[in-house]
Design an enzyme around this catalytic site. Structure first.
Site, mmCIF file in Angstrom:
data_model
loop_
_atom_site.group_PDB
_atom_site.id
_atom_site.type_symbol
_atom_site.label_atom_id
_atom_site.label_comp_id
_atom_site.label_asym_id
_atom_site.label_seq_id
_atom_site.Cartn_x
_atom_site.Cartn_y
_atom_site.Cartn_z
ATOM 1 N N ASP A 38 -1.757 -36.638 17.056
ATOM 2 C CA ASP A 38 -3.068 -36.775 17.660
ATOM 3 C C ASP A 38 -3.663 -35.506 18.173
ATOM 4 O OD1 ASP A 38 -1.772 -36.176 19.761
ATOM 5 O OD2 ASP A 38 -2.384 -37.871 21.133
ATOM 6 N N HIS A 242 -7.165 -10.701 0.819
ATOM 7 C CA HIS A 242 -7.199 -11.476 1.924
ATOM 8 C C HIS A 242 -6.162 -11.897 2.570
ATOM 9 C CE1 HIS A 242 -11.519 -13.449 0.696
ATOM 10 N NE2 HIS A 242 -11.730 -12.163 1.301
ATOM 11 N N ASP A 259 -9.202 -5.821 9.177
ATOM 12 C CA ASP A 259 -10.765 -6.640 8.968
ATOM 13 C C ASP A 259 -10.820 -7.648 9.745
ATOM 14 O OD1 ASP A 259 -12.774 -8.272 7.666
ATOM 15 O OD2 ASP A 259 -12.047 -7.879 5.660
ATOM 16 N N ASP A 270 -18.478 -8.983 10.827
ATOM 17 C CA ASP A 270 -17.325 -8.804 9.914
ATOM 18 C C ASP A 270 -17.412 -7.231 9.580
ATOM 19 O OD1 ASP A 270 -15.685 -8.770 7.532
ATOM 20 O OD2 ASP A 270 -17.122 -9.913 6.347
ATOM 21 N N HIS A 349 -13.437 -6.369 -6.110
ATOM 22 C CA HIS A 349 -14.332 -7.303 -5.532
ATOM 23 C C HIS A 349 -15.804 -6.443 -5.645
ATOM 24 C CE1 HIS A 349 -14.303 -4.713 -1.712
ATOM 25 N NE2 HIS A 349 -12.805 -4.816 -1.777
ATOM 26 N N HIS A 353 -21.438 -9.182 1.197
ATOM 27 C CA HIS A 353 -21.834 -10.517 1.041
ATOM 28 C C HIS A 353 -23.156 -10.729 2.067
ATOM 29 C CE1 HIS A 353 -19.027 -10.968 4.474
ATOM 30 N NE2 HIS A 353 -18.211 -10.500 3.569
ATOM 31 N N HIS A 360 -19.153 -15.304 5.010
ATOM 32 C CA HIS A 360 -19.713 -15.287 3.691
ATOM 33 C C HIS A 360 -21.031 -16.362 3.694
ATOM 34 C CE1 HIS A 360 -15.648 -13.881 1.691
ATOM 35 N NE2 HIS A 360 -15.993 -13.109 2.531
ATOM 36 N N GLU A 383 -19.008 -3.119 1.772
ATOM 37 C CA GLU A 383 -17.655 -3.052 1.980
ATOM 38 C C GLU A 383 -16.625 -2.747 0.812
ATOM 39 O OE1 GLU A 383 -15.406 -6.740 2.445
ATOM 40 O OE2 GLU A 383 -17.635 -7.703 2.590
ATOM 41 N N TYR A 387 -7.818 -0.107 -3.954
ATOM 42 C CA TYR A 387 -6.187 -0.703 -3.337
ATOM 43 C C TYR A 387 -5.469 -0.452 -4.552
ATOM 44 C CZ TYR A 387 -9.872 -3.213 -1.078
ATOM 45 O OH TYR A 387 -11.010 -3.804 -0.339
ATOM 46 N N ARG A 405 -10.303 -0.153 3.033
ATOM 47 C CA ARG A 405 -11.458 -0.872 2.693
ATOM 48 C C ARG A 405 -12.317 -0.321 4.236
ATOM 49 N NH1 ARG A 405 -10.268 -5.771 1.802
ATOM 50 N NH2 ARG A 405 -10.041 -6.742 3.823
ATOM 51 N N GLU A 407 -15.755 -1.444 6.099
ATOM 52 C CA GLU A 407 -16.956 -2.724 6.086
ATOM 53 C C GLU A 407 -17.733 -2.450 7.188
ATOM 54 O OE1 GLU A 407 -15.263 -6.512 6.062
ATOM 55 O OE2 GLU A 407 -17.087 -7.352 5.047
HETATM 56 N N1 GLY Z 1 -13.908 -10.185 5.886
HETATM 57 C C1 GLY Z 1 -13.283 -10.841 4.721
HETATM 58 C C2 GLY Z 1 -14.232 -10.843 3.391
HETATM 59 O O1 GLY Z 1 -15.279 -10.658 3.706
HETATM 60 O O2 GLY Z 1 -13.940 -11.721 2.703
HETATM 61 MN MN MN Z 2 -16.665 -9.032 4.583
#
Ligand code: GLY
Ligand code: MN
Length: 437
Positions: A38, A242, A259, A270, A349, A353, A360, A383, A387, A405, A407
């Protein structure tokens, strides 16, 4: 009515202005999700539901009537119950929804299904986030089916089912002054937590210990929730975009990619920084880091009103590809390599975003097939990253397993942009100095 509540009301008015006559909007706040027994997962309101109501409890429906039908906002939610509140805490109830949130009419959630036929009979169009909340879809379709059975009694039913999600998403793209203030605070708190985590990091700790330190410093600054699962990736784990296991020990000589961003007042931050576990970048790490940083700074400089969304990525791809050729990681002519998307081997990537209630955030990136134009009040991340797979035999051994990365969170302003996370160290020299303190 206080300013924040009037902002929620203003949003409902703005949505109503976009509705067809003889229509209504339905949004649902789902029940909590069972974790086991529960025991439920921590509840976090649906962002569009919150955006229009300010209501954060589970199990509710917001119904908004088009202006020609009265234009009321009606909330169906859990009634107050001293026994339940003894176990699970305060509930706003119907009186509270009217007095605290400026809702026009409020009823118990149990009355929603009973009353839905009366509402549906009045309208031609029903707006809902179709496909997003199967439970709401089902209630509406069952009600529709039952109305159709009553055709000989002169009963009518809606004939048009419109997806309201993109309409609300679009409203969320430009942030208000109040929203930007919350996002500025979220970013400031995350900056402090990043600074603390950077100084805390050392060889032998586990990734989850750095995660704990980050979350602790967010909570100390009144942000208990994270906007997403923190990515705390030592060494080659940084090449998993991720990565969220956060279980490995941190090794001397590796980089750590952190991150992470808190949520404050329901708004996300972010931020990513990549820094050496032992406080000093190696030569190879420094080359990759400075290349990503050059791309990120140029990407941020490209954020301004009138810029197309993909311009930031173009600027960064040019710098990254040129740098990869200089370092010998790619071979050939830069223009040809960009055209061939050779960068995908190391940078897979986008430039970033939208950021807002969701990490996102809501909003389309293309409008009628064209990349959208930046406007003041949009908030986005910039960002870039590189890699280099630990097993990539096409590159010199010194580069393998390096993942970087960087960002930041950026608001488009009238003149250009403001970096909300600007307070966080970012150059090699500044990071090394900060970690040595
Ligand atoms: N901080 C994770 C992403 O932007 O996907
Ligand atoms: Mn991000």
């Amino acid at each position: 009515m206080n300013k924040i509540i009037s902002e929620f009301k203003h949003r409902r008015e703005a949505l109503k202005a976009q509705l067809k006559p003889k229509s209504l909007v339905l949004l649902m706040a789902p029940p909590p999700i069972l974790r086991n027994g529960d025991n439920v997962f921590p509840y976090r309101a649906d962002s569009n539901f919150f955006y229009l109501s300010g209501f954060t409890e589970p199990e509710a429906v917001l119904l908004i009537l088009s202006q020609d039908l009265g234009g009321q906002s009606i909330l169906f939610s859990r009634p107050r119950d001293p026994d339940l509140e003894r176990w699970d805490g305060f509930m706003l109830g119907q009186e509270g929804a009217i007095s605290e949130l400026g809702i026009d009419e409020a009823y118990a959630i149990a009355e929603f299904e009973q009353n839905l036929p009366q509402y549906l009979q009045q309208v031609t169009s029903v707006y809902a986030p179709w496909g997003k909340m199967p439970c709401l879809d089902k209630i509406v379709m069952v009600t529709q089916k039952n109305l159709k059975k009553q055709v000989r009694r002169g009963v009518s039913w809606p004939t048009e089912f419109i997806d309201v999600q993109s309409t609300i998403d679009e409203m969320r793209v430009i942030k208000s002054v109040h929203e930007i203030a919350l996002m500025r605070r979220a970013a400031e708190i995350s900056v402090k937590a990043h600074q603390a985590a950077m100084q805390f990091t050392k060889t032998g700790l586990h990734e989850y210990e750095v995660e704990a330190h980050f979350s602790y410093h967010c909570a100390l600054n009144n942000a208990r929730m994270q906007a997403y699962s923190p990515i705390v990736a030592g060494g080659a784990n940084a090449c998993i975009l991720h990565y969220k296991q956060n279980t490995d020990p941190l090794k001397d000589g590796d980089l750590l990619l952190l991150d992470a961003g808190c949520e404050y007042g329901y708004y996300a931050s972010d931020i990513t920084r990549t820094f050496p576990v032992n406080g000093r970048f190696s030569e190879a790490q420094k080359h990759i880091y400075e290349l990503v940083l050059a791309a990120q700074l140029a990407g941020i400089a490209a954020v301004k009103p009138g810029a197309l969304w993909n311009e930031v990525q173009h600027v960064m791809l040019e710098i990254l590809t040129t740098g990869l050729v200089k370092l010998g990681l790619l071979k050939g002519d830069v223009k040809t390599l960009i055209a061939q998307k050779a960068f995908l081997q190391f940078y897979m990537h986008g430039s970033g975003h939208f950021l807002g209630l969701d990490v996102h955030d809501a909003g389309a990136y293309k409008v009628e097939g064209e990349w959208r134009t930046m406007k003041p009040g949009m908030v986005l991340t910039v960002e870039p990253g590189l890699y280099i797979d630990a097993h990539d035999q096409t590159v010199d051994a010194q580069w393998r397993g390096i993942g970087v990365r960087i960002e930041d969170d950026v608001v488009v302003t009238q003149q250009g942009c403001e970096v909300l996370s600007a307070g966080l160290v970012k150059t090699v020299a500044d990071i090394e100095a900060w970690m040595a303190r």
